[in-house]
Design an enzyme around this catalytic site. Structure first.
Site, PDB file in Angstrom:
ATOM      1  N   GLU A   1       0.832  -1.115   0.045  1.00 59.57           N
ATOM      2  CA  GLU A   1       0.039  -0.371   0.066  1.00 59.57           C
ATOM      3  C   GLU A   1       1.084   1.184   0.326  1.00 59.57           C
ATOM      4  OE1 GLU A   1      -3.033  -0.735  -0.329  1.00 59.57           O
ATOM      5  OE2 GLU A   1      -2.975  -3.053  -0.170  1.00 59.57           O
TER       6      GLU A   1
ATOM      7  N   CYS B   1      -1.410   8.568   3.912  1.00 59.29           N
ATOM      8  CA  CYS B   1      -1.331   8.199   2.046  1.00 59.29           C
ATOM      9  C   CYS B   1      -2.445   9.497   1.444  1.00 59.29           C
ATOM     10  CB  CYS B   1      -1.649   7.076   2.157  1.00 59.29           C
ATOM     11  SG  CYS B   1      -2.043   6.870   3.124  1.00 59.29           S
TER      12      CYS B   1
HETATM   13  P1  NAD Z   1       8.700   4.556   3.599  1.00 61.31           P
HETATM   14  O1  NAD Z   1       8.361   4.062   2.642  1.00 61.31           O
HETATM   15  O2  NAD Z   1       9.871   5.583   4.066  1.00 61.31           O
HETATM   16  O3  NAD Z   1       8.781   3.391   4.952  1.00 61.31           O
HETATM   17  C1  NAD Z   1       7.718   2.413   5.923  1.00 61.31           C
HETATM   18  C2  NAD Z   1       8.617   1.180   5.987  1.00 61.31           C
HETATM   19  O4  NAD Z   1       9.496   0.825   4.829  1.00 61.31           O
HETATM   20  C3  NAD Z   1       9.574   1.363   6.981  1.00 61.31           C
HETATM   21  O5  NAD Z   1       9.236   0.548   8.664  1.00 61.31           O
HETATM   22  C4  NAD Z   1      10.730   1.547   6.762  1.00 61.31           C
HETATM   23  O6  NAD Z   1      11.922   1.106   7.717  1.00 61.31           O
HETATM   24  C5  NAD Z   1      10.897   0.424   5.382  1.00 61.31           C
HETATM   25  N1  NAD Z   1      11.769   0.477   4.795  1.00 61.31           N
HETATM   26  C6  NAD Z   1      12.617   0.931   4.513  1.00 61.31           C
HETATM   27  N2  NAD Z   1      13.406   1.139   3.438  1.00 61.31           N
HETATM   28  C7  NAD Z   1      13.452  -0.718   3.168  1.00 61.31           C
HETATM   29  C8  NAD Z   1      14.313  -1.302   1.766  1.00 61.31           C
HETATM   30  N3  NAD Z   1      14.503  -1.446   1.548  1.00 61.31           N
HETATM   31  N4  NAD Z   1      13.344  -2.437   2.617  1.00 61.31           N
HETATM   32  C9  NAD Z   1      12.863  -3.237   3.298  1.00 61.31           C
HETATM   33  N5  NAD Z   1      11.633  -1.972   3.826  1.00 61.31           N
HETATM   34  C10 NAD Z   1      12.191  -0.935   3.922  1.00 61.31           C
HETATM   35  O7  NAD Z   1       7.782   5.124   4.140  1.00 61.31           O
HETATM   36  P2  NAD Z   1       7.365   6.076   5.193  1.00 61.31           P
HETATM   37  O8  NAD Z   1       7.803   8.047   5.518  1.00 61.31           O
HETATM   38  O9  NAD Z   1       7.547   5.780   6.658  1.00 61.31           O
HETATM   39  O10 NAD Z   1       5.723   6.718   5.190  1.00 61.31           O
HETATM   40  C11 NAD Z   1       5.055   7.222   4.521  1.00 61.31           C
HETATM   41  C12 NAD Z   1       5.041   6.116   2.764  1.00 61.31           C
HETATM   42  O11 NAD Z   1       3.637   5.449   3.208  1.00 61.31           O
HETATM   43  C13 NAD Z   1       3.953   7.693   1.520  1.00 61.31           C
HETATM   44  O12 NAD Z   1       4.817   7.482   0.598  1.00 61.31           O
HETATM   45  C14 NAD Z   1       3.112   7.521   2.398  1.00 61.31           C
HETATM   46  O13 NAD Z   1       1.866   7.786   0.990  1.00 61.31           O
HETATM   47  C15 NAD Z   1       2.072   5.532   2.267  1.00 61.31           C
HETATM   48  N6  NAD Z   1       1.220   5.648   3.451  1.00 61.31           N
HETATM   49  C16 NAD Z   1       0.446   4.448   2.393  1.00 61.31           C
HETATM   50  C17 NAD Z   1      -0.445   4.331   2.640  1.00 61.31           C
HETATM   51  C18 NAD Z   1      -1.638   2.933   2.734  1.00 61.31           C
HETATM   52  O14 NAD Z   1      -2.280   2.853   2.742  1.00 61.31           O
HETATM   53  N7  NAD Z   1      -1.403   3.560   0.582  1.00 61.31           N
HETATM   54  C19 NAD Z   1      -0.897   4.515   4.433  1.00 61.31           C
HETATM   55  C20 NAD Z   1      -0.091   5.157   5.366  1.00 61.31           C
HETATM   56  C21 NAD Z   1       1.539   5.455   4.594  1.00 61.31           C
END
Ligand code: NAD
Length: 540
Positions: free
Chosen positions: A297, A331
């Site tokens: 997501e 998001c």
């Molecule tokens: P992010 O992608 O930076 O991090 C999300 C998670 O991924 C964290 O736990 C992080 O540690 C992990 N991560 C980072 N690099 C990784 C890798 N290489 N491999 C595996 N895991 C890794 O996102 P964020 O800043 O925590 O959250 C914001 C983002 O989330 C925004 O883009 C937002 O739109 C999205 N979001 C989407 C929804 C939805 O339901 N569609 C809901 C909430 C947030």
């Protein structure tokens, strides 16, 4: 313009899920309890939290330091920072327990989830307070996060109880049965912006399905995640079934994603990380004997269209809530508003005047409408976006950092207009309080502008025209479309949430298909008309 219509594929269903109600902070008793709990939690900030693997505390040499974004010198907590060694241990112990957890009666698994919901409900003020301190949500936004986590536990428990009934399709002489089983070990990779609800929802679904589960929270919200993990264990989830492995995403993420024992990766986060995970998970690693399933997501570039007959007071109220609620860090947040050309200038003026009334300050103080953005990295990125947007021809209409609020990451809402269609502010997710206004000359153009993005998460319309409302429902490209209301704040079951395109590749969270992603189905067919039986053999 060719408008495509999609016939409805999910018919009306009996309403039987009752979401938890929000706290009413207009009531003095609720306000007092929240204020007292904030003091209580503030006295408990700063402690260290271990990882938990196989029920044992695991301390690491380095720690993730979680800071209060409203008061960046205040340490909310220090959390173990797991590396490959701890991640390996978590995979091994969860894998060893998979058969046991997968064959635990469904009623026992879902009972634990219902108990988790009860514990969260009993601790709702405390959990709100942790959310206020760790990620800078306002009281109301924090409460919404807490009740959504309660709803997820109850909803997925209820769904799994229903899915546990085998599908029977017998005909004379033939017995046919389809049952559902856990697919295997899941890793849950969560974002910080719904620090409780999203982590809780993905974890609850995985556990309900019988998958052993590794929780990998976002670095910024690891304290809340540690508390949630404790709640699941207190509720009766066996410690061998649920590991808590906080750490840096870029360090342990790829290791967990590509581990041959991991069957499911449930990820919520940014497009960039989601795309990497999808690619890594598509490969077969040595020793792997299944295909991994990826639920991702991701972000949005969500638009609200304002029609020329819309109630503008309502529209402005809804747009401000959608664009600047939790500082635009949802998001589902609105980042584009598409208004009739004829009213563009007056609308923009009204929007700016309204945005100027949004007070900004520390989130523990409920008199402020807006709080901080999550951390220094986000602060710098958003400031840079605003600066570049201005330099590249857009006019920034509100937006300046409050110099007297230097203790936290505070950014005033910024509203842009006059940007070219390909401008990054119109095409890329900013994830902060930045909104762009565009103008439409005819209604199909408004829809075209709204759809002009590879994301497809949320979208909205303010209109009084039944024909345009219908056209919009049919033609807007988004997973969740809202008419004459704000475009954030989906409720479990009522509004299953999630997008398509670059916004998501899984089934909607809080919807009827979500749990299926953690399950595999097995069908047995027996011919009962066979002739003769072989004698029973002892031990057969
Ligand atoms: P992010 O992608 O930076 O991090 C999300 C998670 O991924 C964290 O736990 C992080 O540690 C992990 N991560 C980072 N690099 C990784 C890798 N290489 N491999 C595996 N895991 C890794 O996102 P964020 O800043 O925590 O959250 C914001 C983002 O989330 C925004 O883009 C937002 O739109 C999205 N979001 C989407 C929804 C939805 O339901 N569609 C809901 C909430 C947030």
């Amino acid at each position: 313009m060719k408008m495509e219509t999609n016939p409805p594929i999910i018919g009306p269903k009996e309403i039987r899920f009752k979401p938890e109600a929000s706290l009413d902070f207009t009531r003095e008793d609720h306000r007092n309890e929240m204020s007292e709990t904030l003091v209580w939690v503030r006295n408990r900030l700063g402690k260290s939290w271990p990882a938990k693997i196989d029920g044992k505390e695991v301390w690491t040499a380095s720690e993730l330091v979680s800071l209060n974004p409203s008061q960046k010198t205040e340490v909310v907590g220090k959390v173990a920072c797991c590396g490959i060694k701890e991640a390996t241990l978590a995979v091994e112990t969860c894998t060893a327990f998979q058969n046991k957890w997968g064959s635990t009666p469904v009623s026992k698994r879902t009972e634990a989830l219902r108990k988790a919901a009860k514990i969260i409900l009993a601790r709702r003020h405390e959990l709100c307070a942790w959310i206020v301190f760790e990620v800078g949500k306002s009281w109301r936004e924090a409460d919404a996060d807490v009740i959504e986590s309660i709803d997820f536990c109850r909803y997925y428990g209820q769904q799994m109880d229903e899915l546990a009934t085998p599908l029977v399709r017998d005909i004379p002489g033939e017995v046919n049965q389809t049952i559902r089983m856990a697919k295997g070990l899941s890793i849950i990779i969560a974002p910080w912006n719904f620090p409780l609800a999203i982590l809780c929802g993905m974890t609850a679904a995985s556990l309900a399905a019988g998958c052993t589960t590794i929780m990998k929270p976002a670095e910024q919200s690891s304290v809340i995640a540690a508390i949630l993990h404790g709640i699941f264990l207190e509720a009766g989830i066996p410690p061998e079934a649920l590991a808590f492995v906080p750490g840096k995403g870029e360090e342990i993420g790829p290791f967990l994603v590509s581990h041959p024992e991991v069957a499911i990766i449930a990820f919520t986060g940014s497009l960039g990380v989601g795309a990497k995970i999808y690619e890594q998970a598509s490969k077969l690693y040595p020793g792997q004997i299944h295909f991994k399933r990826v639920l991702a997501e991701m972000g949005g570039k969500n638009a609200i269209i304002v029609d020329d007959d819309a109630d503008l007071d309502e529209a402005i109220r809804g747009i401000l809530a959608s664009a600047f609620g939790f500082q635009g860090q949802k998001c589902s947040a609105c980042s584009r508003v598409i208004v009739p050309h004829s009213i563009h200038d007056s609308f923009v003026n009204r929007l700016i005047e309204a945005a100027k009334t949004l007070t900004i300050g520390p989130s523990d103080n409920p008199t402020f409408a807006l709080g901080p953005v999550i951390d220094q990295e986000a602060f710098d990125r958003i400031e840079e976006t605003i600066r570049k947007g201005t330099n590249l021809g857009g006019s920034v209409l509100a937006g300046a950092v409050e110099s007297h609020l230097h203790n936290g990451y505070f950014i005033r809402p910024a509203i842009f207009t006059g940007l070219g269609e390909a401008h990054p502010i119109l095409t890329e997710e900013v994830f902060g309080p930045v909104l762009a206004v565009q103008a439409w000359k005819n209604f199909p153009e408004a829809i075209q502008l709204a759809n002009n993005t590879p994301f497809a998460l949320t979208a909205g319309l303010y209109s009084r025209s039944p024909a345009r409302i219908t056209l919009t429902k049919n033609c807007l490209k988004a997973g969740n479309i809202y008419i004459n209301r704000k475009i954030t704040g989906a409720t479990v079951d009522r509004q299953p949430f999630g997008g398509f395109g670059f916004s998501g590749m899984g089934a909607k969270a809080g919807g009827p298909d979500y749990l299926l992603q953690f399950l595999i189905a097995k069908t047995t067919t027996e011919n009962t008309m066979r002739r003769g039986f072989s004698p029973e053999t002892v031990g057969a």
